[in-house]
Write an enzyme that holds these catalytic residues in place. Structure first.
Site, PDB file in Angstrom:
ATOM      1  N   HIS B  51       0.956  -0.964  -0.012  1.00 61.65           N
ATOM      2  CA  HIS B  51       0.051   0.078  -0.150  1.00 61.65           C
ATOM      3  C   HIS B  51       0.852   1.172  -0.022  1.00 61.65           C
ATOM      4  CE1 HIS B  51      -2.715   2.774   2.364  1.00 61.65           C
ATOM      5  NE2 HIS B  51      -3.741   2.550   1.257  1.00 61.65           N
ATOM      6  N   GLU B  78       1.505  -0.520  -5.054  1.00 59.54           N
ATOM      7  CA  GLU B  78       0.012   0.102  -4.981  1.00 59.54           C
ATOM      8  C   GLU B  78       0.319   1.784  -4.969  1.00 59.54           C
ATOM      9  OE1 GLU B  78      -3.944   1.543  -3.292  1.00 59.54           O
ATOM     10  OE2 GLU B  78      -2.002   1.931  -2.654  1.00 59.54           O
ATOM     11  N   ASP B  80      -1.221   5.399  -5.448  1.00 58.75           N
ATOM     12  CA  ASP B  80      -2.447   6.264  -5.714  1.00 58.75           C
ATOM     13  C   ASP B  80      -1.923   7.236  -6.926  1.00 58.75           C
ATOM     14  OD1 ASP B  80      -3.824   5.070  -3.812  1.00 58.75           O
ATOM     15  OD2 ASP B  80      -3.016   6.461  -2.345  1.00 58.75           O
ATOM     16  N   HIS B  93      -0.944  10.179  -2.746  1.00 60.48           N
ATOM     17  CA  HIS B  93      -2.379  10.018  -2.246  1.00 60.48           C
ATOM     18  C   HIS B  93      -3.275  11.146  -2.383  1.00 60.48           C
ATOM     19  CE1 HIS B  93      -5.205   9.599   1.334  1.00 60.48           C
ATOM     20  NE2 HIS B  93      -5.176   8.303   0.932  1.00 60.48           N
ATOM     21  N   GLU B 187      -4.541   3.175  -7.993  1.00 53.96           N
ATOM     22  CA  GLU B 187      -5.816   3.683  -7.749  1.00 53.96           C
ATOM     23  C   GLU B 187      -6.004   5.215  -8.409  1.00 53.96           C
ATOM     24  OE1 GLU B 187      -7.049   4.368  -3.545  1.00 53.96           O
ATOM     25  OE2 GLU B 187      -8.795   5.403  -4.377  1.00 53.96           O
TER      26      GLU B 187
END
Lengths: 379, 379
Positions: B51, B78, B80, B93, B187
């Site tokens: 993450h 991962e 963002d 983020h 994401e």
């Protein structure tokens, strides 16, 4: 004639026709010119050698520490290498495994604990030469100095002990990732000790490097040693660049020289005359940083010596060790006021003084602070 | 017939000889079976999704955090992703830059400070959509939660803000280094917000991934979103696998659904019926972990719900978020006694409860603890 390949004077006499051909080639390497060549010109300067990886941030000598160093901008990844019982080259600062692994928590290895002499010191613990690679792969790396680096100790157990081949694979992949060369800078640890065990590292290391395509002085690799005889032997085994390390105590001899009884000390090796001898077999010299700028009795940086000038006069590159950013390692004028043992000071302040002294590269535990002190990459 | 390619029923009629050949092929994809396919079978299971990188140890969303995660054993990295003013996809983020960069210390950007509505909240700060990539590249990443992660804050300033392309390059190099696949799990952040600015990320991201060779459900990549409409649009743009994220508050609607006035909430989406709808466009569902094992009023892990069973019934993989090893994030029974905000607890205890609940993967800030809880890699 490629300047990177050194300058050669070739004298040829060729008699042709029906006569017997007589060819005399006198190939004389003009050492002083040749060794002015900068084989690291594809890298930034001064050269950032990540000491045991980014060991200020991640437990040393782990793939995590090396990978982090590369992403921080390291030019070279620096592993210390030792031998396993079955002849594999692995990265550890010492052959004494309990300093940086959890071996003491493995009951199945309790009977390997022993006391022995290593390089003149009596040590008790577990030693790499008593373990196969498969056994060592069951251990996990731990932080060597957890009081100073509690942030690193968070990662105790996260990594295994990497082999030299794994470090090579890491560097080669990261070259693809980061679109720049990533060199490797292995130090042969305790060479005499391992030779006496029948586990001499010199030839296996050279064979491994050659097999991986590292050949000649242009390969992004250095081999380091605190001893002398093995570097001279290596000079006959490979054209890979060699670096003579100089221990911090000038009264101490290299271990092999002590055994040979030559009386040679690091202090003598650090003189203009001593450096000239080193230049016969090494491309570079790696002194304790105190040889370049000694500290005053108050613990501040003093006046630079003639070391860099003397080394450059015989075409040796100068790569001092070790730059660390925690207060306890810094000259007092660069320390911060935070009393925590983990507190960081003005590492860039110390580094800039050494850059001004003319060094060609340096070993650091904190690659980011080196980049910050150096500024944008110059090639 | 390769199970990875789905199961196809092929009916063929071939008339040979001198007659006209008539070939009828009816190809019917048996959806329910096909979506049982595990496209991640080259990875370890459950899947370790790092993450924001190994963000428990290095400032999040930096090449250092991603590289460290891979060396710790992460299957997927991962990031963002948000957009720059000039249409570059970068990893942060939030579009609000001051949370994780030193932008506030750059006087030349003082006039970019502004107050605006993002996803229904009024925010003041500096925003990625007001900066070109070149400008953002002058900033340095800082730790988001330095009180909890002082070990990470040591690296404030060490890294820049990476682009999605740099993360792809990192993953591909590390696949070479580590001899195993390293996936990426981006994401799309604030999709509606960026669409309204004329900086919609969906197509540029898909184009970038396709250009880098990530095509089809077998590619080691997922695209995540907390919104619904953009995932449905993505379904028509690419065969790359999609994952529907579910916000932690079941009463909240996805931002796009709120604007559309559909009344759909995350709580409804998390029901058996809601999951069936998600399965129409997504391969996987990414719930807040509380949907799977809610906490009791004392802050301990309660009883697992039917969420995993319901999701598996419609062939959705289940990848909950976010597993963090510091005490403040753990169920109380897994906390250690150390009162420091940085102290780590028994993260493996929590993770094992979720593995027992049948999850297929999870997002974690501490990849090493996940590996420790999972044990040796199973494929």
């Amino acid at each position: 004639m490629n300047s990177r390949m050194g300058i050669w004077v070739v004298v040829g006499l060729i008699a042709a026709g029906g006569l017997t051909a007589a060819i005399a080639l006198a190939v004389v390497r003009r050492t002083s010119d040749a060794e002015n060549v900068d084989y690291d010109r594809d890298f930034c300067h001064p050269l950032l050698i990540a000491h045991r990886g980014a060991s200020g941030y991640v437990p040393e000598h782990t793939l995590g520490a090396y990978a982090l160093a590369a992403t921080m901008g390291a030019d070279y990844l620096e592993p210390d290498v030792v031998m396993t019982k079955d002849g594999h080259i692995i990265a550890r600062h010492d052959n004494k495994l309990d300093i940086t692994t959890n071996v003491a928590q493995h009951p199945e290895f309790a009977d390997r604990y022993k006391t022995q002499m290593v390089d003149g010191s009596t040590l008790s613990g577990w030693f790499t030469e008593d373990f196969t690679l498969a056994e060592i792969k069951t251990l996990r790396a731990i932080e060597r100095i957890p009081t100073t680096r509690p942030g690193n100790a968070r990662m105790d157990g996260a990594f295994d002990v990497p082999t030299m081949q794994e470090i090579i694979d890491l560097a080669k992949g990261l070259e693809v990732s980061l679109h720049r060369p990533i060199g490797i800078y292995p130090e042969i640890k305790h060479p005499t000790h391992f030779q006496r065990l029948g586990l001499a590292m010199e030839k296996p290391l050279v064979d491994l490097l050659h097999k991986n395509g590292y050949r000649g002085p242009e390969a992004p690799i250095y081999i380091q040693s605190f001893e002398v005889s093995n570097l001279k032997e290596l000079k006959n085994m490979t054209d890979i660049r060699l670096i003579q390390l100089l221990g911090g105590n000038p009264n101490n001899p290299p271990v092999d020289q002590f055994i040979l009884g030559t009386g040679l000390t690091y202090g003598q090796m650090a003189t203009a005359e001593g450096l000239k001898d080193i230049a016969e077999y090494a491309y570079s010299v790696g002194p304790d940083k105190g040889y370049i700028i000694p500290r005053t009795s108050e613990g501040k940086l003093g006046e630079p010596t003639s070391f860099v000038k003397d080394a450059h006069a015989v075409n040796l590159k100068v790569h001092p060790y070790t730059f660390r950013s925690e207060n306890s390692f810094l000259p007092v004028e660069f320390r911060s006021e935070d009393p925590s043992p983990a507190a960081l000071g003005d590492a860039a302040g110390e580094l800039k003084a050494f850059f001004d002294a003319g060094i060609d590269g340096a070993f650091t535990d904190h690659p980011d602070d080196f980049v910050s002190a150096r500024g944008p990459c110059r090639k």
